[in-house]
Design a protein around this motif. Structure first.
Motif, PDB file in Angstrom:
ATOM      1  N   LEU A  65      28.631 -38.085  25.292  1.00 47.07           N
ATOM      2  CA  LEU A  65      28.830 -37.759  23.878  1.00 47.07           C
ATOM      3  C   LEU A  65      30.213 -38.148  23.379  1.00 47.07           C
ATOM      4  O   LEU A  65      30.369 -38.668  22.282  1.00 47.07           O
ATOM      5  N   LYS A  66      31.236 -37.845  24.199  1.00 46.10           N
ATOM      6  CA  LYS A  66      32.622 -38.094  23.801  1.00 46.10           C
ATOM      7  C   LYS A  66      33.411 -38.568  25.005  1.00 46.10           C
ATOM      8  O   LYS A  66      33.149 -38.172  26.132  1.00 46.10           O
ATOM      9  N   ILE A  67      34.404 -39.394  24.728  1.00 51.51           N
ATOM     10  CA  ILE A  67      35.352 -39.837  25.752  1.00 51.51           C
ATOM     11  C   ILE A  67      36.688 -39.191  25.423  1.00 51.51           C
ATOM     12  O   ILE A  67      37.177 -39.307  24.301  1.00 51.51           O
ATOM     13  N   LYS A  68      37.263 -38.496  26.380  1.00 50.80           N
ATOM     14  CA  LYS A  68      38.566 -37.859  26.226  1.00 50.80           C
ATOM     15  C   LYS A  68      39.518 -38.446  27.265  1.00 50.80           C
ATOM     16  O   LYS A  68      39.069 -39.021  28.254  1.00 50.80           O
ATOM     17  N   PRO A  69      40.836 -38.287  27.102  1.00 52.48           N
ATOM     18  CA  PRO A  69      41.779 -38.808  28.102  1.00 52.48           C
ATOM     19  C   PRO A  69      41.587 -38.176  29.479  1.00 52.48           C
ATOM     20  O   PRO A  69      41.888 -38.782  30.494  1.00 52.48           O
ATOM     21  N   PHE A  70      41.053 -36.949  29.517  1.00 59.49           N
ATOM     22  CA  PHE A  70      40.895 -36.215  30.767  1.00 59.49           C
ATOM     23  C   PHE A  70      39.481 -36.264  31.337  1.00 59.49           C
ATOM     24  O   PHE A  70      39.208 -35.693  32.390  1.00 59.49           O
ATOM     25  N   GLY A  71      38.548 -36.943  30.665  1.00 60.73           N
ATOM     26  CA  GLY A  71      37.185 -37.022  31.170  1.00 60.73           C
ATOM     27  C   GLY A  71      36.191 -37.371  30.078  1.00 60.73           C
ATOM     28  O   GLY A  71      36.554 -37.908  29.034  1.00 60.73           O
ATOM     29  N   ALA A  72      34.934 -37.056  30.339  1.00 57.22           N
ATOM     30  CA  ALA A  72      33.873 -37.358  29.380  1.00 57.22           C
ATOM     31  C   ALA A  72      32.987 -36.130  29.191  1.00 57.22           C
ATOM     32  O   ALA A  72      32.700 -35.406  30.151  1.00 57.22           O
ATOM     33  N   ILE A  73      32.562 -35.906  27.953  1.00 54.68           N
ATOM     34  CA  ILE A  73      31.615 -34.831  27.641  1.00 54.68           C
ATOM     35  C   ILE A  73      30.228 -35.446  27.714  1.00 54.68           C
ATOM     36  O   ILE A  73      29.938 -36.439  27.045  1.00 54.68           O
ATOM     37  N   VAL A  74      29.366 -34.858  28.543  1.00 48.49           N
ATOM     38  CA  VAL A  74      28.018 -35.378  28.757  1.00 48.49           C
ATOM     39  C   VAL A  74      27.000 -34.338  28.318  1.00 48.49           C
ATOM     40  O   VAL A  74      27.074 -33.171  28.720  1.00 48.49           O
ATOM     41  N   SER A  75      26.052 -34.753  27.488  1.00 52.34           N
ATOM     42  CA  SER A  75      24.985 -33.878  27.018  1.00 52.34           C
ATOM     43  C   SER A  75      23.856 -33.872  28.032  1.00 52.34           C
ATOM     44  O   SER A  75      23.330 -34.923  28.396  1.00 52.34           O
ATOM     45  N   LEU A  76      23.481 -32.673  28.474  1.00 53.66           N
ATOM     46  CA  LEU A  76      22.363 -32.537  29.402  1.00 53.66           C
ATOM     47  C   LEU A  76      21.072 -32.208  28.669  1.00 53.66           C
ATOM     48  O   LEU A  76      19.989 -32.533  29.123  1.00 53.66           O
ATOM     49  N   GLN A  77      21.191 -31.533  27.553  1.00 56.04           N
ATOM     50  CA  GLN A  77      20.063 -31.214  26.688  1.00 56.04           C
ATOM     51  C   GLN A  77      20.623 -30.928  25.306  1.00 56.04           C
ATOM     52  O   GLN A  77      21.832 -31.026  25.100  1.00 56.04           O
ATOM     53  N   GLU A  78      19.789 -30.563  24.371  1.00 58.48           N
ATOM     54  CA  GLU A  78      20.226 -30.428  22.982  1.00 58.48           C
ATOM     55  C   GLU A  78      21.413 -29.481  22.815  1.00 58.48           C
ATOM     56  O   GLU A  78      22.376 -29.800  22.141  1.00 58.48           O
ATOM     57  N   ASN A  79      21.373 -28.315  23.408  1.00 61.04           N
ATOM     58  CA  ASN A  79      22.428 -27.324  23.217  1.00 61.04           C
ATOM     59  C   ASN A  79      23.290 -27.108  24.466  1.00 61.04           C
ATOM     60  O   ASN A  79      23.937 -26.088  24.588  1.00 61.04           O
ATOM     61  N   LEU A  80      23.287 -28.050  25.384  1.00 61.09           N
ATOM     62  CA  LEU A  80      24.053 -27.866  26.612  1.00 61.09           C
ATOM     63  C   LEU A  80      24.738 -29.172  27.000  1.00 61.09           C
ATOM     64  O   LEU A  80      24.090 -30.206  27.148  1.00 61.09           O
ATOM     65  N   SER A  81      26.050 -29.094  27.117  1.00 58.01           N
ATOM     66  CA  SER A  81      26.807 -30.265  27.567  1.00 58.01           C
ATOM     67  C   SER A  81      27.855 -29.793  28.564  1.00 58.01           C
ATOM     68  O   SER A  81      28.153 -28.606  28.658  1.00 58.01           O
ATOM     69  N   GLY A  82      28.386 -30.743  29.312  1.00 62.82           N
ATOM     70  CA  GLY A  82      29.371 -30.400  30.324  1.00 62.82           C
ATOM     71  C   GLY A  82      30.436 -31.464  30.414  1.00 62.82           C
ATOM     72  O   GLY A  82      30.323 -32.543  29.819  1.00 62.82           O
ATOM     73  N   LEU A  83      31.474 -31.165  31.171  1.00 61.31           N
ATOM     74  CA  LEU A  83      32.595 -32.077  31.332  1.00 61.31           C
ATOM     75  C   LEU A  83      32.544 -32.752  32.692  1.00 61.31           C
ATOM     76  O   LEU A  83      32.375 -32.101  33.718  1.00 61.31           O
TER      77      LEU A  83
END
Length: 145
Positions: free
Chosen positions: A21-39
């Protein structure tokens, strides 16, 4: 190999497919399902050194990730791509069609890095032994006085 995550069913250690979903300097935010994402922290993207997360991942990429930890009350998910085979798409020039295959991450330490480490360790060990010898000489002198 990986599967989509069921609602409220996060299993630590299991591999899931997610979308960046997003790229940050410290990692990436990944969507696993509609209302759940992780780093996926930068240290968990690859076995080797990564200067810039954007060099490896792009927004919209589908990646396979392993759940490292999950806090149910805050729904905080920590993810890893290390040692998880990643799906790649290639183009077959003979057939003119795309096909999928899995890319295995390289081993943690390459032979060149291991040799470099050995050289650094020997240098450090020599310096350390010289310092210890100097300390021992000073201690002997101080005892004589």
């Amino acid at each position: 190999m990986s599967e989509n995550i069921e609602q409220e069913n996060v299993v630590v250690g299991k591999i899931y497919t997610g979308t960046v979903l997003k790229i940050k300097p410290f990692g990436a935010i990944v969507s696993l399902q509609e209302n759940l994402s992780g780093l996926v922290h930068i240290s968990q993207i690859s076995n080797g050194f990564i200067q810039n997360v954007g060099d490896i991942l792009n927004v919209g990429d589908e990646v396979d990730v392993r759940v490292i930890s999950y806090e149910e009350d805050t729904r905080k998910v920590s993810l890893s791509m290390k040692d998880v085979p990643q799906r790649k798409v290639a183009y077959d020039e003979e057939d003119g069609e795309e096909y999928e295959y899995y890319y295995e991450p390289p081993p943690v330490i390459s032979a060149a890095a291991a040799a470099s480490f050995e050289e650094k360790f020997k240098s450090w060990q020599k310096l350390s032994n010289e310092r210890i010898a100097g300390i021992n000489r000073r201690n002997k002198r101080n005892k004589r006085r």
